[in-house]
Design an enzyme around this catalytic site. Sequence first.
Site, mmCIF file in Angstrom:
data_model
loop_
_atom_site.group_PDB
_atom_site.id
_atom_site.type_symbol
_atom_site.label_atom_id
_atom_site.label_comp_id
_atom_site.label_asym_id
_atom_site.label_seq_id
_atom_site.Cartn_x
_atom_site.Cartn_y
_atom_site.Cartn_z
ATOM 1 N N TRP A 26 -7.745 -8.867 -2.702
ATOM 2 C CA TRP A 26 -7.224 -7.707 -1.719
ATOM 3 C C TRP A 26 -8.341 -6.344 -2.276
ATOM 4 O O TRP A 26 -8.070 -5.455 -1.433
ATOM 5 C CB TRP A 26 -5.722 -7.299 -1.970
ATOM 6 C CG TRP A 26 -5.504 -7.386 -3.485
ATOM 7 C CD1 TRP A 26 -5.592 -6.350 -4.370
ATOM 8 C CD2 TRP A 26 -5.091 -8.527 -4.425
ATOM 9 N NE1 TRP A 26 -4.978 -6.950 -5.622
ATOM 10 C CE2 TRP A 26 -4.710 -8.190 -5.549
ATOM 11 C CE3 TRP A 26 -4.583 -9.919 -3.946
ATOM 12 C CZ2 TRP A 26 -4.344 -8.927 -6.461
ATOM 13 C CZ3 TRP A 26 -4.352 -10.871 -4.868
ATOM 14 C CH2 TRP A 26 -3.983 -10.192 -6.217
ATOM 15 N N ARG A 27 -8.980 -6.485 -3.088
ATOM 16 C CA ARG A 27 -10.021 -5.465 -3.392
ATOM 17 C C ARG A 27 -11.375 -5.748 -2.705
ATOM 18 O O ARG A 27 -12.166 -4.642 -2.758
ATOM 19 C CB ARG A 27 -10.222 -5.322 -5.134
ATOM 20 C CG ARG A 27 -8.967 -4.609 -5.758
ATOM 21 C CD ARG A 27 -9.229 -4.507 -7.237
ATOM 22 N NE ARG A 27 -8.144 -3.939 -7.742
ATOM 23 C CZ ARG A 27 -8.045 -3.652 -8.944
ATOM 24 N NH1 ARG A 27 -8.901 -4.156 -9.866
ATOM 25 N NH2 ARG A 27 -6.829 -2.933 -9.649
ATOM 26 N N GLU A 39 0.406 -6.013 -1.853
ATOM 27 C CA GLU A 39 1.346 -5.035 -2.417
ATOM 28 C C GLU A 39 2.833 -5.624 -2.559
ATOM 29 O O GLU A 39 3.492 -5.384 -3.771
ATOM 30 C CB GLU A 39 1.524 -3.677 -1.932
ATOM 31 C CG GLU A 39 0.020 -3.001 -2.215
ATOM 32 C CD GLU A 39 -0.257 -2.751 -3.831
ATOM 33 O OE1 GLU A 39 0.740 -2.642 -4.502
ATOM 34 O OE2 GLU A 39 -1.543 -2.637 -4.051
ATOM 35 N N GLY A 83 9.919 -15.894 -4.973
ATOM 36 C CA GLY A 83 10.923 -15.394 -5.142
ATOM 37 C C GLY A 83 11.349 -14.062 -4.384
ATOM 38 O O GLY A 83 10.716 -13.421 -3.623
ATOM 39 N N TYR A 122 5.940 4.149 -3.045
ATOM 40 C CA TYR A 122 4.522 3.514 -3.784
ATOM 41 C C TYR A 122 3.814 2.763 -2.801
ATOM 42 O O TYR A 122 2.641 2.907 -2.693
ATOM 43 C CB TYR A 122 5.082 2.758 -5.008
ATOM 44 C CG TYR A 122 4.114 1.750 -5.438
ATOM 45 C CD1 TYR A 122 2.902 2.132 -6.290
ATOM 46 C CD2 TYR A 122 4.017 0.403 -4.888
ATOM 47 C CE1 TYR A 122 2.066 1.373 -6.596
ATOM 48 C CE2 TYR A 122 3.146 -0.483 -5.253
ATOM 49 C CZ TYR A 122 1.954 -0.156 -6.260
ATOM 50 O OH TYR A 122 1.054 -0.824 -6.305
ATOM 51 N N ASP A 140 3.804 3.269 -10.304
ATOM 52 C CA ASP A 140 4.443 2.092 -10.675
ATOM 53 C C ASP A 140 4.530 2.149 -12.128
ATOM 54 O O ASP A 140 4.309 3.078 -12.773
ATOM 55 C CB ASP A 140 3.890 0.681 -10.215
ATOM 56 C CG ASP A 140 2.240 0.605 -11.078
ATOM 57 O OD1 ASP A 140 1.885 1.457 -11.834
ATOM 58 O OD2 ASP A 140 1.671 -0.524 -10.809
ATOM 59 N N CYS A 201 -6.404 2.383 -27.526
ATOM 60 C CA CYS A 201 -6.893 3.843 -27.325
ATOM 61 C C CYS A 201 -8.297 4.226 -27.408
ATOM 62 O O CYS A 201 -8.967 5.100 -26.828
ATOM 63 C CB CYS A 201 -6.020 4.998 -28.272
ATOM 64 S SG CYS A 201 -4.290 4.735 -28.153
ATOM 65 N N CYS A 204 -10.073 3.872 -24.130
ATOM 66 C CA CYS A 204 -9.655 4.629 -23.189
ATOM 67 C C CYS A 204 -10.604 5.605 -22.590
ATOM 68 O O CYS A 204 -10.969 6.317 -23.310
ATOM 69 C CB CYS A 204 -8.162 5.226 -23.297
ATOM 70 S SG CYS A 204 -7.320 6.053 -22.450
#
Length: 336
Positions: A26-27, A39, A83, A122, A140, A201, A204
């Site tokens: 989907w990208r 989504e 589901g 969203y 999200d 971290c 990041c």
Amino acid sequence: MNPQERQQIAQALADWFHANGRDYPWRRTTDPWAILVSEIMLQQTTLPTVLGRYGEWMRRFPTPQDLAAATEDEALRSWEGLGYYRRVRSLRAAAQAIVERHAGVFPTEAADIRALPGIGDYTAGAVLSFAFNKPAPLVDANVARVFARLCNSRTPVDSPAGRREQWRLAEQMLHRTDPRAYNSALMELGQLVCTAGAPQCLLCPVRAWCRAKDKNPAELPVKLPKKQTTALEHWDILHVTKRGILLELQPEGRRHAGLWRLPRRSQEEVQDLEHIADQAYSVTRYRVTRHLHRAAPGTRPRKGESYIPLHGLEQIPMASPDRKIINGLISGSRTR
């Protein structure tokens, strides 16, 4: 956090995604229908499961017109194993709305997208940014965690005040020229780096602006106390005859409306029947235990129950737990 810092963070995230973003089907597209499907699938379904089903599903329903023309049974059957079947009902209703209101052309305006059945803030933000590269906020669980740590926020993210705070920040932080990469980066950062248990971290890209980095980022986000898991128990019967297997169609208003399941009976009704299997599974905050018994000879269908030929089982929509237990037992059941 001042406007200049917010701009710097947004640019750092977009740059990081361009260099490190993972490759998903989907990208590779800007088709809003394909992005909407991804989504909806990714809501409450794991990424590996979606990756295993997305391509096949899109080949079957490549446009809103294809899903709009399908029957509800066909849509439900196509969703089996993913589901939360209300999602595919909403997706089918959205497809029908696109056909009826927009002549089959996916709308490009935020208000029109939000007006589609089952589309919340969203999902609208995801479609607007990923398909049309429009600056639209989205939040999200991953994004909420990133924002809570960036701001060292102690407001529970799942409280009304926390949700307002998160969406306000999402609007303020938007990258105005590269929202597709920026929003993708926010989600990717939460999935890969700013993780729930052990944030990495040192890796990041926005560590320099993080207000929680010198404290204990793993303590965030704060959440409201979890709801307790509720145990549910029920008793079902397996009845196979020359006419097929006896199943019950779930009526409107039930969680599995439109799906077929094994007929349910009371504990007293099955106490003298042969017990053949147990099955346990979880659904949201419920832990379900099913006790399956072989029906007595001469069992008659009740209201809503019908015999389904064994060769027709693959064509009817059925909840995954029922499909699984029937597939495991039907070959060994005695025809009565």
